[in-house]
Each structure stands twice: as C-alpha cells, then as structure tokens.
Design a protein around this motif. Structure first.
Motif, PDB file in Angstrom:
ATOM      1  N   ILE A  43      18.311 -29.086  -6.612  1.00 53.82           N
ATOM      2  CA  ILE A  43      17.212 -28.308  -7.192  1.00 53.82           C
ATOM      3  C   ILE A  43      17.039 -27.055  -6.346  1.00 53.82           C
ATOM      4  CG2 ILE A  43      15.320 -29.312  -5.845  1.00 53.82           C
ATOM      5  CD1 ILE A  43      14.989 -29.033  -9.579  1.00 53.82           C
ATOM      6  N   ASN A  47      13.744 -23.030  -9.946  1.00 54.66           N
ATOM      7  CA  ASN A  47      13.938 -23.916 -11.085  1.00 54.66           C
ATOM      8  C   ASN A  47      12.742 -23.832 -12.038  1.00 54.66           C
ATOM      9  OD1 ASN A  47      13.547 -26.776 -12.394  1.00 54.66           O
ATOM     10  ND2 ASN A  47      15.708 -26.621 -11.867  1.00 54.66           N
ATOM     11  N   VAL A 254      15.254 -29.687 -18.476  1.00 56.99           N
ATOM     12  CA  VAL A 254      15.725 -28.311 -18.616  1.00 56.99           C
ATOM     13  C   VAL A 254      15.706 -27.893 -20.080  1.00 56.99           C
ATOM     14  CG1 VAL A 254      17.729 -26.790 -18.332  1.00 56.99           C
ATOM     15  CG2 VAL A 254      17.154 -28.441 -16.543  1.00 56.99           C
TER      16      VAL A 254
END
Length: 268
Positions: A43, A47, A254
C-alpha cells in the motif's frame, strides 16, 4: 452560494519503533480509529482507498517489513510472528480496540490477531481475506504468475485494472525495471512466508475464539480467492455478515471504493 470541494485528508508516512522492527506507518484522517493491514501487493500513502477511509476514520496503515522503504526483518518468520507484530504495532500506537480492517494477506493477519487476542479486537472487517484452504477450490499460485497475468486474477475489469497497476511505469527503463524487481522480490519474500505454497497456517482451527463483530466483504468476480472462501469464513465466524459487491474482483476496494467504505460503516 458557491459550492466548495473539500480537500481529501492528507495521508502521511512516519516511522517509529516497535519491539520487532522499525515501523513505517501511513496515517491520516479524523474520526474513530481504524487499523488497516495491507495485502501482498502493499500500500502507498497516495492510495485512493486509504484517502476514502480517512474521510470518516483516523486511519493507521502500517507497512510490513520489506514493504515500501522499510527494512526486512528476519525475526518475522511464521504466522504467530506476523500476528504478534501487528498486535505490537497496535499497542505501540496506543489504540484501544480500533476497527481492524485487513485485505487479502492483511485479512489473514487481522483474523489471526482477533482470534489469538480476542479481547483486543471487537470490530473486524475482512476484505477478500486469505487464510483458509479448500481442496475443491484451490487458490491460484500468484508466486508463479508473470506480472501481465495478474490483472485477470485481481480485477473484474482486467484491462482497467492492468492500467491502474502499471500507471506511470516505464518497464523499458532498465533502472526502473531493476528497482521494481528488487522491491517486488522483497515484498513477495515477506508475503511468501505465510502465503507460499498455500495460505493455510491453521487459521480455521482458531476462528472459534474470535469474539469481534465481523464483516466480510468480497468482490463478486474474485478469481483469486473466490466466493466459496467468503462462504467458508462466514460459516466459521459466529455471527459474521457477508457483503458481496458486484462488478468487483479481488481488488474490490479499488474497483468499488465507495461501496466498500459504505459497507465498512456498518461496523461503526
């Protein structure tokens, strides 16, 4: 009245010491504490999912040793080491029963922590979690896959997913490619300790100890850790709730960020 767009919370990377290793931590936002454990892909501070969480929560997202700029740690070798390391970080941050969220490998660690230390976790969210093994539904070996094969496994829309995975990357640049391969080897070397050859370290035998209110979030099109695993977790964890999100694969947070953040809000 003039409408104004509020800026997203800034996620900052900071470093502090924990018993086993120096910790690189992404932190930001305000609201209830949320402790996020990342998957094998790692990550970063930019992000979008972390930024979306930080709109509602004070997010703490530690990087496992070997990820980002963090140093590798030889003392973290087995599942119990990963579990205690995550708990050590939570204690070092002074977090009292934060909402614990884990994706994939991070879900596996989060579920272990909530099982081994059941009185320290009362709200748990597992997103496309690893940790179980079903002989009739074997999980593909990501360690044997070429990079171009991963979007098909990870995303509902592999074309869009592949574009996200390689955004700005110039694999024809030898300097970039060397750095990418070294970083990838470091990350997979750490992840492989608990995921290779299969992600079964006996979690199924400990889930009965889990006391936390538990939410399971799965992408409907997950080709890596499919729906049979979502259902297996749901059966194994008393009182858990399963939310399946359409048009999303393994990287559900996502592809359907807003839907995942909304679902996590059920635990608030």
């Amino acid at each position: 009245m003039t409408s104004q767009t509020m800026a997203s919370p800034t996620m900052e990377l900071r470093t502090f010491k924990a018993p086993r290793a120096d910790i690189h931590l992404i932190e930001g936002g305000s609201g209830p504490d949320l402790f996020f454990l990342h998957g094998a892909g790692g990550i970063t501070a930019d992000n979008p999912f972390l930024a979306a969480l930080a709109e509602k929560y004070h997010v703490y997202a530690p990087l496992l040793p070997g990820y980002g700029e963090s140093e590798e740690c030889e003392n973290i070798r087995i599942m119990l080491d990963f579990t205690l390391h995550a708990h050590d970080i939570m204690m070092a941050l002074g977090l009292d029963k934060p909402l614990v969220v884990g994706h994939s490998m991070g879900g596996m660690i989060a579920a272990e922590m909530a099982s081994v230390m059941p009185n320290d976790v009362d709200k748990l969210c597992l997103i496309s979690s690893a940790g179980l093994w079903l002989d009739e539904h074997p999980i593909p070996d990501v360690f044997a896959k070429m990079p171009y094969e991963l979007p098909e496994l990870m995303f509902h829309d592999p074309v869009a997913g592949g574009a996200m995975m390689t955004a700005g990357a110039d694999f024809s640049d030898p300097t970039f490619l060397q750095a990418f391969l070294v970083q990838n080897a470091r990350q997979l070397g750490m992840a492989g300790k608990i995921l290779f050859p299969i992600p079964d370290r006996g979690l199924s035998e400990r889930l009965y100890r889990l006391k936390a209110k538990t939410l399971l979030i799965w992408g409907e099109s997950d080709k890596l850790i499919g729906q049979p695993y979502a259902e297996a977790f749901n059966r194994a964890i008393p009182g858990s709730e399963l939310i399946t999100i359409p048009e999303a694969g393994h990287m559900v947070m996502v592809e359907q960020t807003a839907a995942v953040v909304e679902a996590i809000g059920k635990l608030a």
